[in-house]
Design a protein around this motif. Structure first.
Motif, PDB file in Angstrom:
ATOM      1  N   GLN A 187      19.763 -29.519 -13.666  1.00  0.00           N
ATOM      2  CA  GLN A 187      18.784 -28.440 -13.776  1.00  0.00           C
ATOM      3  C   GLN A 187      17.374 -29.027 -13.730  1.00  0.00           C
ATOM      4  O   GLN A 187      17.068 -29.964 -14.451  1.00  0.00           O
ATOM      5  CB  GLN A 187      18.975 -27.660 -15.079  1.00  0.00           C
ATOM      6  N   ILE A 188      16.527 -28.446 -12.868  1.00  0.00           N
ATOM      7  CA  ILE A 188      15.164 -28.958 -12.730  1.00  0.00           C
ATOM      8  C   ILE A 188      14.155 -27.841 -12.984  1.00  0.00           C
ATOM      9  O   ILE A 188      14.492 -26.658 -12.984  1.00  0.00           O
ATOM     10  CB  ILE A 188      14.913 -29.561 -11.334  1.00  0.00           C
ATOM     11  N   VAL A 189      12.919 -28.261 -13.196  1.00  0.00           N
ATOM     12  CA  VAL A 189      11.778 -27.348 -13.289  1.00  0.00           C
ATOM     13  C   VAL A 189      10.891 -27.615 -12.087  1.00  0.00           C
ATOM     14  O   VAL A 189      10.626 -28.770 -11.749  1.00  0.00           O
ATOM     15  CB  VAL A 189      10.993 -27.570 -14.598  1.00  0.00           C
ATOM     16  N   ILE A 230      17.612 -24.572 -10.229  1.00  0.00           N
ATOM     17  CA  ILE A 230      16.191 -24.469 -10.557  1.00  0.00           C
ATOM     18  C   ILE A 230      16.066 -23.572 -11.781  1.00  0.00           C
ATOM     19  O   ILE A 230      16.157 -22.343 -11.693  1.00  0.00           O
ATOM     20  CB  ILE A 230      15.391 -23.934  -9.369  1.00  0.00           C
ATOM     21  N   GLY A 231      15.898 -24.208 -12.944  1.00  0.00           N
ATOM     22  CA  GLY A 231      15.869 -23.471 -14.196  1.00  0.00           C
ATOM     23  C   GLY A 231      14.642 -22.604 -14.355  1.00  0.00           C
ATOM     24  O   GLY A 231      14.728 -21.447 -14.774  1.00  0.00           O
ATOM     25  N   ASN A 241      17.942 -29.953 -21.665  1.00  0.00           N
ATOM     26  CA  ASN A 241      18.506 -29.294 -20.487  1.00  0.00           C
ATOM     27  C   ASN A 241      17.607 -29.363 -19.265  1.00  0.00           C
ATOM     28  O   ASN A 241      17.726 -28.542 -18.355  1.00  0.00           O
ATOM     29  CB  ASN A 241      18.829 -27.833 -20.814  1.00  0.00           C
ATOM     30  N   ILE A 242      16.701 -30.336 -19.248  1.00  0.00           N
ATOM     31  CA  ILE A 242      15.828 -30.531 -18.090  1.00  0.00           C
ATOM     32  C   ILE A 242      16.108 -31.920 -17.531  1.00  0.00           C
ATOM     33  O   ILE A 242      15.805 -32.934 -18.150  1.00  0.00           O
ATOM     34  CB  ILE A 242      14.344 -30.374 -18.481  1.00  0.00           C
ATOM     35  N   ASP A 243      16.707 -31.947 -16.335  1.00  0.00           N
ATOM     36  CA  ASP A 243      17.124 -33.216 -15.743  1.00  0.00           C
ATOM     37  C   ASP A 243      16.106 -33.800 -14.783  1.00  0.00           C
ATOM     38  O   ASP A 243      16.167 -34.990 -14.460  1.00  0.00           O
ATOM     39  CB  ASP A 243      18.455 -33.020 -15.006  1.00  0.00           C
TER      40      ASP A 243
END
Length: 375
Positions: free
Chosen positions: A178-180, A208-209, A237-239
């Motif tokens: 999961q990315i921002v 794409i969170g 939760n941000i990879d």
């Protein structure tokens, strides 16, 4: 134009490389004497006769005052020894840049090089310049209106490089990661193209969170957005973080550090700013995209001088692009280069953008030793 050195040529998706673009350090040695500083964003001029206007959008990114302005001014004077360069910086203020165009028209510039704060909002100003018989070269961003030429980088390729680097950094964890996404300013046409390139690589590979725009490319916007993403998704939760520019990367990293997230997830960037290169060395930022300033500046200067002489741009620009308002614009489109810890020496150091001493200050000396930048 032969008296000014080799012509700048472009091909779709290929970089322009000429003898004039090889050594940045030599060219910049003389750049400090070209024009007067303009801290206030007002119009300043170099010495000479015929006037060429140069309007840049901001100093939010260090590139404009440190590289673009002096290199463009230097090359114009090499090509046209009786030319004056009239300069102003809009500091991200659309109304100020519109007024600066009016001032340039009033002062009687013969050509205008314009990097618009907002391509759509500056359309009326471009039209006004056209009515006054002043050709406009769009620099770095594709301005709307009747422009005569365009110089930039393959901006979709920038996004592709960022997306590919993020997937490489995630490695085996990319599937299901999961990315921002921290995209650029919604008023910047390049930002949409960067995003499109990145999504062409990332969609279907990662989740794409959260995705945010950053008006004005401001780092504080990125910090606030990253903080919101952390609160919404959870610190664990941000990879990875797709940051469209280095200043956005800086804002994202400051928010991640404030949330005490360790280790930091991989973060992308763009412009290869000195602080970003240092963050890459220290491991805080995974990569940046280097867009060599000299060939872009050389091409813009060559276009402006050719237009001032009433010459066609076909021998400078072998590519054509369409803007939302103007078709078949003569263009120089250059190739960007990814920068990671593995190729700093072969890119920004080799080209003379930064020295090892500039990068490896005492704060970063240990990191530079670990990465092999210094022995």
């Amino acid at each position: 134009m032969s008296q000014g050195g080799p012509r700048v040529r472009a091909h779709p998706g290929r970089a322009v490389v000429t003898a004039a673009t090889v050594t940045l350090a030599v060219g910049l040695a003389a750049c400090g004497t070209v024009g007067e500083p303009s801290d206030s964003g007002g119009i300043t001029a170099t010495k000479g006769g015929s006037m060429i206007g140069l309007l840049l959008p901001s100093s939010q990114s260090s590139r404009y005052e440190t590289w673009d302005r002096p290199l463009i001014e230097q090359r114009i004077q090499e090509l046209c020894d009786d030319c004056t360069v009239e300069y102003a910086n809009a500091q991200l203020d659309v109304a100020a840049q519109q007024q600066q165009v009016d001032v340039m028209i009033t002062k009687g510039v013969e050509v205008l090089i314009l990097d618009p704060v907002d391509a759509r909002s500056l359309r009326s100003s471009v039209e006004k310049a056209d009515r006054a018989g002043i050709p406009v070269v769009a620099y770095d961003r594709l301005a709307e209106g009747p422009i005569s030429g365009y110089v930039s980088y393959n901006n979709e390729r920038v996004g592709v490089l960022q997306g590919e680097a993020l997937l490489e950094a995630l490695g085996d964890k990319a599937d299901g990661a999961q990315i921002v996404m921290l995209n650029g300013s919604p008023t910047d046409p390049n930002a949409a193209t960067f995003k499109r390139g990145a999504l062409s690589v990332l969609q279907g590979k990662v989740k794409i969170g959260k995705a945010y725009d950053a008006p004005g490319w401001r780092s504080e916007e990125a910090h606030a957005s990253m903080s919101s993403a952390i609160a919404a998704l959870g610190a664990d939760n941000i990879d990875g973080v797709y940051a469209a520019g280095d200043n956005l990367a800086a804002g994202a990293i400051s928010a991640l550090k404030a949330a005490k997230i360790e280790p930091l997830p991989p973060v992308t960037g763009q412009n290869a700013e000195l602080a970003a290169v240092q963050r890459i060395v220290s491991g805080e930022q995974y990569m940046s995209v280097y867009k060599p300033y000299q060939p872009e500046a050389d091409a813009a200067a060559a276009m402006a001088v050719a237009l001032r002489r009433g010459e066609e741009l076909d021998e400078i620009a072998e590519t054509r692009v369409d803007s939302p308002t103007t078709k078949n614009v003569p263009a120089v489109v250059l190739d960007p280069v990814p920068v990671t810890v593995d190729n700093i020496k072969e890119t920004v150091v080799k080209d003379g953008v930064y020295t090892i001493d500039q990068i490896c200050t005492p704060k970063f000396r240990s990191a530079c030793e670990k990465t092999g930048l210094i022995g």
